[in-house]
Design an enzyme around this catalytic site. Structure first.
Site, PDB file in Angstrom:
ATOM      1  N   ASP A 196     -18.035 -19.622  22.824  1.00 11.23           N
ATOM      2  CA  ASP A 196     -19.104 -19.718  21.826  1.00 11.23           C
ATOM      3  C   ASP A 196     -19.019 -21.097  21.200  1.00 11.23           C
ATOM      4  O   ASP A 196     -18.149 -21.900  21.560  1.00 11.23           O
ATOM      5  CB  ASP A 196     -19.009 -18.594  20.786  1.00 11.23           C
ATOM      6  CG  ASP A 196     -20.393 -18.063  20.428  1.00 11.23           C
ATOM      7  OD1 ASP A 196     -21.208 -18.877  19.975  1.00 11.23           O
ATOM      8  OD2 ASP A 196     -20.667 -16.861  20.629  1.00 11.23           O
ATOM      9  N   HIS A 266     -25.187 -21.465  22.431  1.00 14.02           N
ATOM     10  CA  HIS A 266     -23.808 -21.159  21.997  1.00 14.02           C
ATOM     11  C   HIS A 266     -22.797 -21.948  22.829  1.00 14.02           C
ATOM     12  O   HIS A 266     -21.759 -21.420  23.222  1.00 14.02           O
ATOM     13  CB  HIS A 266     -23.533 -19.649  22.104  1.00 14.02           C
ATOM     14  CG  HIS A 266     -24.275 -18.851  21.061  1.00 14.02           C
ATOM     15  ND1 HIS A 266     -23.940 -18.869  19.729  1.00 14.02           N
ATOM     16  CD2 HIS A 266     -25.346 -18.014  21.158  1.00 14.02           C
ATOM     17  CE1 HIS A 266     -24.765 -18.073  19.043  1.00 14.02           C
ATOM     18  NE2 HIS A 266     -25.629 -17.554  19.890  1.00 14.02           N
ATOM     19  N   GLU A 330     -30.033 -16.248  21.618  1.00 12.43           N
ATOM     20  CA  GLU A 330     -30.165 -17.225  20.530  1.00 12.43           C
ATOM     21  C   GLU A 330     -30.084 -18.664  21.030  1.00 12.43           C
ATOM     22  O   GLU A 330     -29.176 -19.408  20.663  1.00 12.43           O
ATOM     23  CB  GLU A 330     -29.060 -16.970  19.493  1.00 12.43           C
ATOM     24  CG  GLU A 330     -29.148 -15.581  18.893  1.00 12.43           C
ATOM     25  CD  GLU A 330     -28.022 -15.272  17.916  1.00 12.43           C
ATOM     26  OE1 GLU A 330     -28.294 -14.633  16.903  1.00 12.43           O
ATOM     27  OE2 GLU A 330     -26.852 -15.651  18.179  1.00 12.43           O
ATOM     28  N   TRP A 395     -29.691  -5.843  22.417  1.00 11.82           N
ATOM     29  CA  TRP A 395     -29.016  -5.939  21.118  1.00 11.82           C
ATOM     30  C   TRP A 395     -29.982  -6.013  19.952  1.00 11.82           C
ATOM     31  O   TRP A 395     -29.668  -5.588  18.858  1.00 11.82           O
ATOM     32  CB  TRP A 395     -28.030  -7.115  21.089  1.00 11.82           C
ATOM     33  CG  TRP A 395     -28.620  -8.490  20.974  1.00 11.82           C
ATOM     34  CD1 TRP A 395     -29.119  -9.256  21.983  1.00 11.82           C
ATOM     35  CD2 TRP A 395     -28.753  -9.264  19.775  1.00 11.82           C
ATOM     36  NE1 TRP A 395     -29.552 -10.461  21.502  1.00 11.82           N
ATOM     37  CE2 TRP A 395     -29.328 -10.504  20.141  1.00 11.82           C
ATOM     38  CE3 TRP A 395     -28.435  -9.064  18.425  1.00 11.82           C
ATOM     39  CZ2 TRP A 395     -29.617 -11.515  19.211  1.00 11.82           C
ATOM     40  CZ3 TRP A 395     -28.712 -10.067  17.509  1.00 11.82           C
ATOM     41  CH2 TRP A 395     -29.290 -11.272  17.897  1.00 11.82           C
ATOM     42  N   TYR A 420     -23.080  -2.607  15.984  1.00  9.72           N
ATOM     43  CA  TYR A 420     -22.453  -3.851  15.533  1.00  9.72           C
ATOM     44  C   TYR A 420     -21.350  -3.508  14.540  1.00  9.72           C
ATOM     45  O   TYR A 420     -21.591  -3.277  13.354  1.00  9.72           O
ATOM     46  CB  TYR A 420     -23.516  -4.809  14.974  1.00  9.72           C
ATOM     47  CG  TYR A 420     -24.082  -5.705  16.067  1.00  9.72           C
ATOM     48  CD1 TYR A 420     -24.429  -5.162  17.307  1.00  9.72           C
ATOM     49  CD2 TYR A 420     -24.232  -7.082  15.895  1.00  9.72           C
ATOM     50  CE1 TYR A 420     -24.920  -5.964  18.335  1.00  9.72           C
ATOM     51  CE2 TYR A 420     -24.726  -7.888  16.916  1.00  9.72           C
ATOM     52  CZ  TYR A 420     -25.064  -7.320  18.135  1.00  9.72           C
ATOM     53  OH  TYR A 420     -25.540  -8.114  19.147  1.00  9.72           O
ATOM     54  N   PHE A 421     -20.133  -3.502  15.055  1.00  4.86           N
ATOM     55  CA  PHE A 421     -18.997  -3.033  14.244  1.00  4.86           C
ATOM     56  C   PHE A 421     -18.451  -4.133  13.330  1.00  4.86           C
ATOM     57  O   PHE A 421     -17.434  -3.937  12.669  1.00  4.86           O
ATOM     58  CB  PHE A 421     -17.901  -2.476  15.157  1.00  4.86           C
ATOM     59  CG  PHE A 421     -18.232  -1.145  15.801  1.00  4.86           C
ATOM     60  CD1 PHE A 421     -19.459  -0.519  15.592  1.00  4.86           C
ATOM     61  CD2 PHE A 421     -17.314  -0.505  16.625  1.00  4.86           C
ATOM     62  CE1 PHE A 421     -19.764   0.701  16.187  1.00  4.86           C
ATOM     63  CE2 PHE A 421     -17.593   0.725  17.221  1.00  4.86           C
ATOM     64  CZ  PHE A 421     -18.820   1.327  17.007  1.00  4.86           C
ATOM     65  N   TRP A 471     -18.035  -8.763  16.758  1.00  6.44           N
ATOM     66  CA  TRP A 471     -18.125 -10.217  16.528  1.00  6.44           C
ATOM     67  C   TRP A 471     -17.129 -10.545  15.423  1.00  6.44           C
ATOM     68  O   TRP A 471     -16.984  -9.774  14.464  1.00  6.44           O
ATOM     69  CB  TRP A 471     -19.547 -10.597  16.113  1.00  6.44           C
ATOM     70  CG  TRP A 471     -20.573 -10.243  17.142  1.00  6.44           C
ATOM     71  CD1 TRP A 471     -21.454  -9.198  17.101  1.00  6.44           C
ATOM     72  CD2 TRP A 471     -20.829 -10.929  18.380  1.00  6.44           C
ATOM     73  NE1 TRP A 471     -22.241  -9.192  18.224  1.00  6.44           N
ATOM     74  CE2 TRP A 471     -21.878 -10.242  19.028  1.00  6.44           C
ATOM     75  CE3 TRP A 471     -20.274 -12.056  19.000  1.00  6.44           C
ATOM     76  CZ2 TRP A 471     -22.384 -10.635  20.272  1.00  6.44           C
ATOM     77  CZ3 TRP A 471     -20.774 -12.444  20.222  1.00  6.44           C
ATOM     78  CH2 TRP A 471     -21.819 -11.745  20.852  1.00  6.44           C
ATOM     79  N   THR A 472     -16.469 -11.699  15.548  1.00  4.29           N
ATOM     80  CA  THR A 472     -15.302 -11.890  14.678  1.00  4.29           C
ATOM     81  C   THR A 472     -15.386 -13.110  13.742  1.00  4.29           C
ATOM     82  O   THR A 472     -14.354 -13.652  13.355  1.00  4.29           O
ATOM     83  CB  THR A 472     -14.022 -11.973  15.528  1.00  4.29           C
ATOM     84  OG1 THR A 472     -14.137 -13.095  16.412  1.00  4.29           O
ATOM     85  CG2 THR A 472     -13.785 -10.705  16.321  1.00  4.29           C
TER      86      THR A 472
HETATM   87  C1  ACM Z   1     -25.932 -11.411  19.605  1.00  5.05           C
HETATM   88  O1  ACM Z   1     -25.571 -10.664  18.694  1.00  5.05           O
HETATM   89  N1  ACM Z   1     -26.324 -12.653  19.326  1.00  5.05           N
HETATM   90  C2  ACM Z   1     -25.950 -10.974  20.982  1.00  5.05           C
END
Ligand code: ACM
Ligand code: ZN
Length: 542
Positions: A196, A266, A330, A395, A420-421, A471-472
């Site tokens: 990313d 990204h 994105e 998503w 989405y945790f 996602w972190t």
């Molecule tokens: C994403 O949450 N941008 C896949």
């Protein structure tokens, strides 16, 4: 003689009276549990686990079962290819008659438990059910297992969890611990987000600058893009040997690892090392902030294609999965519209410069396909004339996935609304570790319906399954990562595994409470909002 026999039997039943019992109503709930007449099986130190000696995978299964029983019930069972008479036998077998590839059957009788699967993976899921049905005990008491017949198979073939190792790097040991959680919840895919803007995480031998430059950032913004930087270096790379070790660790647990290299957006970390691959030529710096950067790959630059192909070649060597995830989310187009190479390419292709991403996706897909693999991409790749062989990860809600399924694409549902945790699990955010925002309680995950009622049978078949993502950006600690996924993974796994007509949140809640005893046993951090009896102060944990 008769009296002696009577007193031995009495004694045995008294022992059993103190013993704890299994509860087969585990998470995910098996499709069919039928109690049958007959005496229970009593698991004791003398119980032996047997398997077909010709089959290495079944031996691994037997060792897993022994390890799980020792951890939860504190009973050390022998593993052998022959039974012993006195303590009863748990026999692991392959049964080709079982209809579903990951299906299993368990029958519990007085002296014999049979765990049968169509494949060794099916047997593995049967073992997970036995493991979760056991009481968690502090010393190795006997466990009474009522006579039963269980038959089970999953609703979906794709049952995934993603971990973003770019925004924060997590050590190999934690990645394995995360894979253990995936196995505990009967899931079979680990989606590994390896690149990313803020960090590249996999050694690529043909492009060593990715490890040397793209994997390190010199600081991280504090909080929600506060403009204040912590000026603390953060980095990490998985060597190819470590990647192989993780892929093997997952494979033993019937988990496929799908690597994701996000492109053509990204990609800022890559541009920092290879600035010639961007539209402006840089200079670029590995990202410190969160969000979407406008510097992306220059699609009009022919050099990006062999560069990406080299990376794909090395991924294919490392990952046996059918899929390579190419991201695709994105991707701003501003830099393309001002770039002479990108505008020239668009003119040659007879398309708008804003539509270059679909040209790019098709070209990458053709390459991946030529190597015998397939792509998955986030739902943004759906534009243009995308080949139906591309699988869509939906998503931005379920609607893109529905549209894709109707157009003949395979689809994995992973909507921001339910999967989405990284979102908060409670509205009492003051007592929570900092999260990205949002609100996704366990119950909402549980109630997710990934297949629209209005779908035709053929569109339904295109929904391969469901995945949740971690996602972190705001998750620097491994304990926090565990806290964010647990117990939401428990809710997710019933969406993935259990037939919708059998689901009931109140019932799940009680079963998940028992599962949390196993989380305690392994020392996992987890959110406790569902259960008053489990609440503790978490202040100071993060
Ligand atoms: C994403 O949450 N941008 C896949
Ligand atoms: Zn360009």
């Amino acid at each position: 003689m008769r009296r002696l026999f009577l007193s031995i039997t009495l004694c045995a039943s008294l022992l059993c009276a103190n013993a704890q019992r299994t509860d087969y109503r585990v998470v995910p709930l098996p499709q069919r549990i039928e109690y049958v007449k007959g005496e229970p099986f009593v698991m004791s130190r003398n119980t032996v686990i047997t398997y077909d000696a010709q089959n290495d995978k079944m031996k691994r299964n037997a060792l897993f079962l022994a390890e799980y029983v020792a951890k939860a019930a504190k009973l050390n069972l022998a593993v052998a290819d022959k039974s012993r008479k006195e303590g009863g036998e748990i026999r692991l077998v392959i049964d080709p008659e079982i209809p579903s590839a990951e299906g299993y059957r368990i029958s519990v009788g007085k002296k014999l438990i049979i765990v049968a699967g169509k494949t060794s993976a099916g047997v593995f899921y049967g073992i997970q059910t036995i493991r979760k049905s056991l009481p968690v005990q502090s010393s190795g008491e006997q466990v009474v297992m009522p006579a039963v017949k269980i038959s089970d198979s999953p609703r979906f073939g794709y049952r995934g969890m993603m971990l973003d190792c770019s925004r924060h790097f997590f050590p190999v040991e934690f990645v394995k611990r995360y894979i253990d959680l995936i196995a505990l919840h009967n899931m079979n895919v680990f989606h590994w987000h390896l690149s990313d803007d803020q960090g590249w995480r996999i050694e690529i031998k043909s492009h060593p600058q990715l490890a040397q430059i793209s994997s390190k950032r010199s600081g991280t913004v504090i909080g929600h893009n506060s403009m204040v930087d912590d000026s603390t270096a953060h980095g990490g790379i998985y060597t190819q040997n470590e990647v192989r070790e993780i892929v093997e660790y997952a494979r033993e647990r019937n988990i496929t690892v799908i690597p994701e290299i996000d492109m053509p957006g990204h990609m800022l970390a890559v541009l920092a090392a290879y600035p010639e691959l961007g539209c402006t030529g840089g200079p670029y710096e590995v990202g410190h902030k969160w969000g979407v950067y406008t510097d992306v790959l220059c699609l009009g630059n022919e050099k990006i294609y062999p560069f990406l192909q080299d990376i794909i070649d090395e991924l294919i060597e490392l990952f046996p999965a059918k899929y390579i995830h190419i991201g695709g989310d994105e991707t701003p187009t501003q830099k393309w519209t001002k770039c002479s190479r990108c505008t020239k390419l668009a003119r040659e292709q007879g398309i708008n410069v804003e539509d270059l991403q679909s040209y790019f996706t098709n070209r990458i897909e053709q390459y991946v396909n030529s190597k015998g693999k397939s792509i998955i991409g986030w739902d943004e790749i759906l534009g243009g004339n995308l080949n139906p062989s591309a699988t869509i990860m939906s998503w931005r809600g379920t609607e893109p996935g529905e549209k894709a399924a109707l157009a003949g694409h395979d689809v994995i549902m992973s909507p921001v609304s339910h999967a989405y945790f990284d979102f908060y699990q409670t509205k009492e955010t003051g007592s929570e570790p900092k999260a990205i925002g949002g609100f996704l309680p366990v119950q909402k995950v549980y109630e997710f319906n990934p297949v629209s009622e209005t779908f035709s049978e053929s569109a339904k078949k295109h929904i391969l399954g469901v995945q949740a993502n971690l996602w972190t950006e705001y998750i620097p600690y491994t304990t926090q990562a565990e806290y964010m996924v647990l117990p939401r993974m428990a809710a997710l796994c019933e969406v993935q595994w259990t037939a919708p007509e059998m689901k009931n949140f109140d019932d799940f809640n009680k079963r998940a409470l028992r599962l949390s005893n196993l989380y305690d046993c392994y020392g996992y951090q987890y959110a406790r909002h569902l259960w008053k009896e489990k609440q503790i102060s978490t202040s100071g944990v993060w």
